[in-house]
Each structure stands twice: as structure tokens, then as C-alpha cells.
Design a protein around this motif. Structure first.
Motif, short mmCIF file in Angstrom:
data_model
loop_
_atom_site.label_atom_id
_atom_site.label_comp_id
_atom_site.label_asym_id
_atom_site.label_seq_id
_atom_site.Cartn_x
_atom_site.Cartn_y
_atom_site.Cartn_z
N SER A 43 0.82 -1.21 0.00
CA SER A 43 0.00 0.00 0.00
C SER A 43 0.86 1.26 0.00
CB SER A 43 -0.96 0.01 1.19
OG SER A 43 -0.29 0.27 2.40
N PHE A 44 2.00 1.22 0.67
CA PHE A 44 2.88 2.37 0.67
C PHE A 44 3.62 2.49 -0.66
CE2 PHE A 44 2.42 1.87 5.30
CZ PHE A 44 2.01 3.15 5.59
N ALA A 45 3.98 1.39 -1.26
CA ALA A 45 4.64 1.41 -2.57
C ALA A 45 3.69 1.98 -3.61
CB ALA A 45 5.10 0.01 -2.96
N ASP A 46 2.43 1.60 -3.54
CA ASP A 46 1.43 2.10 -4.50
C ASP A 46 1.27 3.60 -4.40
OD1 ASP A 46 0.97 -0.45 -5.44
OD2 ASP A 46 -0.89 -0.73 -4.32
N ASP A 47 1.35 4.14 -3.19
CA ASP A 47 1.20 5.58 -3.00
C ASP A 47 2.21 6.34 -3.85
OD1 ASP A 47 -0.91 5.31 -1.27
OD2 ASP A 47 0.26 5.70 0.54
N GLY A 48 3.45 5.93 -3.81
CA GLY A 48 4.49 6.61 -4.57
C GLY A 48 4.28 6.49 -6.06
N GLU A 49 3.96 5.31 -6.53
CA GLU A 49 3.72 5.09 -7.95
C GLU A 49 2.49 5.86 -8.41
OE1 GLU A 49 3.44 0.88 -8.46
OE2 GLU A 49 5.47 0.53 -7.75
N ASP A 50 1.43 5.84 -7.63
CA ASP A 50 0.22 6.56 -7.99
C ASP A 50 0.47 8.05 -8.06
OD1 ASP A 50 -1.18 4.18 -8.12
OD2 ASP A 50 -2.15 4.42 -6.17
N ARG A 51 1.19 8.57 -7.09
CA ARG A 51 1.48 10.01 -7.09
C ARG A 51 2.30 10.41 -8.31
NH1 ARG A 51 2.74 9.85 -0.97
NH2 ARG A 51 0.68 10.26 -0.12
N GLN A 52 3.28 9.58 -8.66
CA GLN A 52 4.10 9.88 -9.82
C GLN A 52 3.26 9.86 -11.09
OE1 GLN A 52 7.30 7.06 -9.78
NE2 GLN A 52 8.49 8.21 -8.28
N ARG A 53 2.37 8.90 -11.21
CA ARG A 53 1.51 8.80 -12.39
C ARG A 53 0.55 9.99 -12.46
NH1 ARG A 53 0.96 8.11 -17.43
NH2 ARG A 53 -0.97 7.17 -18.10
N VAL A 54 -0.03 10.39 -11.35
CA VAL A 54 -0.93 11.54 -11.31
C VAL A 54 -0.17 12.81 -11.69
CG1 VAL A 54 -2.28 13.04 -9.78
CG2 VAL A 54 -2.59 10.57 -9.70
N ALA A 55 1.03 12.97 -11.16
CA ALA A 55 1.84 14.15 -11.50
C ALA A 55 2.15 14.18 -12.98
CB ALA A 55 3.13 14.15 -10.68
N GLN A 56 2.46 13.04 -13.55
CA GLN A 56 2.75 12.96 -14.99
C GLN A 56 1.51 13.33 -15.81
OE1 GLN A 56 3.82 9.04 -16.34
NE2 GLN A 56 4.06 9.67 -18.46
N LEU A 57 0.36 12.79 -15.44
CA LEU A 57 -0.87 13.08 -16.16
C LEU A 57 -1.25 14.56 -16.05
CD1 LEU A 57 -2.96 9.91 -15.30
CD2 LEU A 57 -1.98 10.51 -17.53
N LEU A 58 -1.08 15.13 -14.87
CA LEU A 58 -1.38 16.55 -14.69
C LEU A 58 -0.45 17.42 -15.53
CD1 LEU A 58 -2.12 16.77 -10.88
CD2 LEU A 58 -3.73 17.13 -12.74
N THR A 59 0.81 17.07 -15.58
CA THR A 59 1.77 17.81 -16.40
C THR A 59 1.37 17.75 -17.86
OG1 THR A 59 3.54 17.36 -14.82
CG2 THR A 59 4.21 17.98 -17.06
N GLU A 60 0.98 16.57 -18.33
CA GLU A 60 0.55 16.42 -19.72
C GLU A 60 -0.73 17.22 -19.98
OE1 GLU A 60 0.24 12.21 -20.39
OE2 GLU A 60 2.37 11.90 -20.04
N ALA A 61 -1.67 17.19 -19.04
CA ALA A 61 -2.93 17.92 -19.21
C ALA A 61 -2.66 19.42 -19.26
CB ALA A 61 -3.89 17.57 -18.08
N LEU A 62 -1.80 19.92 -18.38
CA LEU A 62 -1.48 21.35 -18.39
C LEU A 62 -0.79 21.76 -19.68
CD1 LEU A 62 -0.31 21.82 -14.69
CD2 LEU A 62 -2.40 22.72 -15.75
N ALA A 63 0.05 20.89 -20.21
CA ALA A 63 0.71 21.20 -21.50
C ALA A 63 -0.34 21.30 -22.61
CB ALA A 63 1.73 20.13 -21.82
N ILE A 64 -1.31 20.44 -22.60
CA ILE A 64 -2.40 20.49 -23.61
C ILE A 64 -3.20 21.77 -23.44
CG2 ILE A 64 -4.56 19.41 -24.32
CD1 ILE A 64 -3.20 16.69 -23.62
N ILE A 65 -3.53 22.13 -22.21
CA ILE A 65 -4.29 23.36 -21.94
C ILE A 65 -3.50 24.58 -22.39
CG2 ILE A 65 -5.18 24.84 -20.10
CD1 ILE A 65 -5.93 22.20 -18.61
N ASP A 66 -2.20 24.59 -22.12
CA ASP A 66 -1.35 25.71 -22.52
C ASP A 66 -1.32 25.89 -24.04
OD1 ASP A 66 -0.79 26.41 -19.92
OD2 ASP A 66 1.17 25.39 -19.88
N LYS A 67 -1.48 24.79 -24.77
CA LYS A 67 -1.48 24.85 -26.24
C LYS A 67 -2.86 25.20 -26.78
CE LYS A 67 2.22 21.50 -26.86
NZ LYS A 67 2.57 20.18 -27.40
N GLY A 68 -3.82 25.44 -25.91
CA GLY A 68 -5.14 25.80 -26.36
C GLY A 68 -6.03 24.59 -26.59
N GLY A 69 -5.70 23.47 -25.98
CA GLY A 69 -6.52 22.27 -26.11
C GLY A 69 -6.31 21.49 -27.39
N ARG A 70 -5.22 21.80 -28.10
CA ARG A 70 -4.94 21.10 -29.38
C ARG A 70 -4.06 19.93 -29.20
NH1 ARG A 70 -3.92 26.51 -32.86
NH2 ARG A 70 -5.83 27.44 -32.24
#
Length: 70
Positions: A43-70
Motif C-alpha cells: 500500500s505504501f509502494a502504491d502511493d508513490g507510484e500513484d502520485r508519480q503517475r498523477v503528477a505525470q498526467l497533470l503535467t501532460e494535461a497542463l501542457a495540452i491546456i497551454d497549447k489551447g486544447g490542441r
């Protein structure tokens, strides 16, 4: 080594949860203690992996938003 020390403590579980852990321990060829410890460690190992994946997805989403959703 301090990291390898183990400590005893009492744990109260609902009867159904204890049964589920006992079944899982038998299926995994572990003691009840080993099953609980393995699940806690996972359960503790999953926390780290999940957080890293969420951070990666958020970074990708923000990059898409910054480009105007394209």
C-alpha cells in the motif's frame, strides 16, 4: 540494523476482514502476519507510484491546456 527491527502490537479486526486475510495468507502461502505486512508494504509502494503517475498526467494535461486544447 534499525530498519530490520520488528515490533509487536495488537490489532483489532472485524471478523470478516480477518477471514479475508486468512484466506489470502493461505492462498499466498504466508503466515497471517506476513500477509498483513506484505499488504501494508504494498500500500505504501502504491502511493508513490500513484502520485508519480498523477503528477505525470497533470503535467501532460497542463501542457495540452497551454497549447489551447490542441
Amino acid at each position: 540494523m534499525a530498519a530490520d527491527r520488528s515490533y509487536d502490537f495488537h490489532l483489532r479486526l472485524r471478523a470478516q476482514l480477518q477471514k479475508q486475510i486468512r484466506v489470502a495468507a493461505a492462498a499466498n502461502d504466508r503466515s497471517l502476519n506476513a500477509e498483513i505486512a506484505a499488504r501494508l508494504e504494498q500500500s505504501f509502494a502504491d502511493d508513490g507510484e500513484d502520485r508519480q503517475r498523477v503528477a505525470q498526467l497533470l503535467t501532460e494535461a497542463l501542457a495540452i491546456i497551454d497549447k489551447g486544447g490542441r
